[in-house]
Design a protein around this motif. Structure first.
Motif, PDB file in Angstrom:
ATOM      1  N   SER A 162     -98.696 -39.430   2.988  1.00  4.68           N
ATOM      2  CA  SER A 162     -97.989 -40.308   4.109  1.00  4.68           C
ATOM      3  C   SER A 162     -96.802 -41.112   3.852  1.00  4.68           C
TER       4      SER A 162
ATOM      5  N   PRO B  77    -120.645 -43.375  -1.641  1.00  7.79           N
ATOM      6  CA  PRO B  77    -120.022 -42.645  -1.873  1.00  7.79           C
ATOM      7  C   PRO B  77    -119.088 -41.895  -2.972  1.00  7.79           C
TER       8      PRO B  77
ATOM      9  N   THR C 116    -113.331 -39.221  -3.260  1.00  3.81           N
ATOM     10  CA  THR C 116    -113.339 -39.930  -2.023  1.00  3.81           C
ATOM     11  C   THR C 116    -112.167 -40.984  -1.805  1.00  3.81           C
ATOM     12  N   ALA C 117    -112.164 -41.988  -2.753  1.00  3.54           N
ATOM     13  CA  ALA C 117    -111.225 -42.954  -3.054  1.00  3.54           C
ATOM     14  C   ALA C 117    -110.197 -42.449  -3.074  1.00  3.54           C
TER      15      ALA C 117
ATOM     16  N   ALA D  90    -103.767 -39.397  -0.283  1.00  2.00           N
ATOM     17  CA  ALA D  90    -103.071 -39.255   1.418  1.00  2.00           C
ATOM     18  C   ALA D  90    -102.507 -40.438   1.794  1.00  2.00           C
ATOM     19  N   LEU D  91    -102.334 -42.051   1.775  1.00  2.41           N
ATOM     20  CA  LEU D  91    -101.991 -43.104   1.582  1.00  2.41           C
ATOM     21  C   LEU D  91    -100.478 -42.693   1.475  1.00  2.41           C
TER      22      LEU D  91
ATOM     23  N   VAL E  93     -97.706 -49.018   1.814  1.00  2.00           N
ATOM     24  CA  VAL E  93     -98.367 -48.904   1.160  1.00  2.00           C
ATOM     25  C   VAL E  93     -98.487 -49.436  -0.426  1.00  2.00           C
TER      26      VAL E  93
ATOM     27  N   ILE F   2    -109.187 -39.805  -3.370  1.00  2.24           N
ATOM     28  CA  ILE F   2    -107.582 -38.904  -1.851  1.00  2.24           C
ATOM     29  C   ILE F   2    -107.367 -39.204  -0.817  1.00  2.24           C
ATOM     30  N   GLU F   3    -107.982 -40.920  -0.427  1.00  3.13           N
ATOM     31  CA  GLU F   3    -107.134 -41.335   0.266  1.00  3.13           C
ATOM     32  C   GLU F   3    -105.994 -42.307   0.044  1.00  3.13           C
ATOM     33  N   CYS F   4    -106.583 -42.884  -1.422  1.00  7.79           N
ATOM     34  CA  CYS F   4    -105.695 -43.473  -2.056  1.00  7.79           C
ATOM     35  C   CYS F   4    -103.757 -42.295  -1.939  1.00  7.79           C
TER      36      CYS F   4
END
Length: 168
Positions: free
Chosen positions: A19, A4, A8-9, A15-16, A64, A11-13
């Motif tokens: 959010s 991966p 990506t990781a 985004a959490l 989170v 960005i996911e973190c």
């Protein structure tokens, strides 16, 4: 099998976290907890919101990892687990102020330009930018209002030269 993307990781973190911060009440809670630890009833009093609502926001922030809690008898004290969360709010505020200072409302600029024409006859408003230099010859903003409370501008292609036809 491909690995991966390492971004990506991240960005996911991010985004959490973003959010979790997507609520004015949660931002206020973070700022209160940056001052000192608080129990729920203190946050309820400070923010003027209901206890169930504050508890729900605290659950989101805990999920989170931005907030932690410690039970002391019947009360639960909440702590800001990541001090940088308050810095994110400060940075977002500075970015917002800078961005807002650099934006010009194009519609307002067009409305205040000398080439803007308004026809108020019969309580109907028709407006358009007719100067091709203002629109680049591509399109112009026009609007019609049947009363003072309804003004819904729209984009129309290539307006004819004046006089401006009435839109009904």
């Amino acid at each position: 099998m491909s690995e991966p993307n390492p971004g990506t990781a991240a960005i996911e973190c991010a985004a959490l976290v973003i959010s979790a911060l997507d609520s004015e009440q949660r931002l206020q809670i973070i700022l209160k907890l940056a001052e000192r630890d608080h129990v729920v009833h203190e946050l309820v009093a400070a923010l003027g919101k209901s206890q169930p609502l504050i508890s729900q926001h605290l659950r989101v922030l805990k999920r989170v990892g931005l907030v932690t809690s410690t039970r002391a008898g019947r009360e639960v004290a909440y702590h800001l687990a990541v001090r940088e969360a308050a810095d994110i709010i400060d940075l977002a505020n500075r970015v917002g102020v800078t961005a807002a200072a650099g934006t010009v409302d194009e519609l307002d600029a067009r409305r205040s330009s000398p080439s803007h024409q308004v026809d108020n006859s019969d309580n109907e408003q028709v407006s358009a930018v007719t100067d091709e230099s203002a629109t680049g010859g591509k399109a112009a903003i026009a609007g019609r209002a049947s009363d003072d409370t309804l003004d819904m501008p729209g984009l129309i292609p290539e307006l004819p030269t004046p006089p401006i036809p009435r839109i009904r």
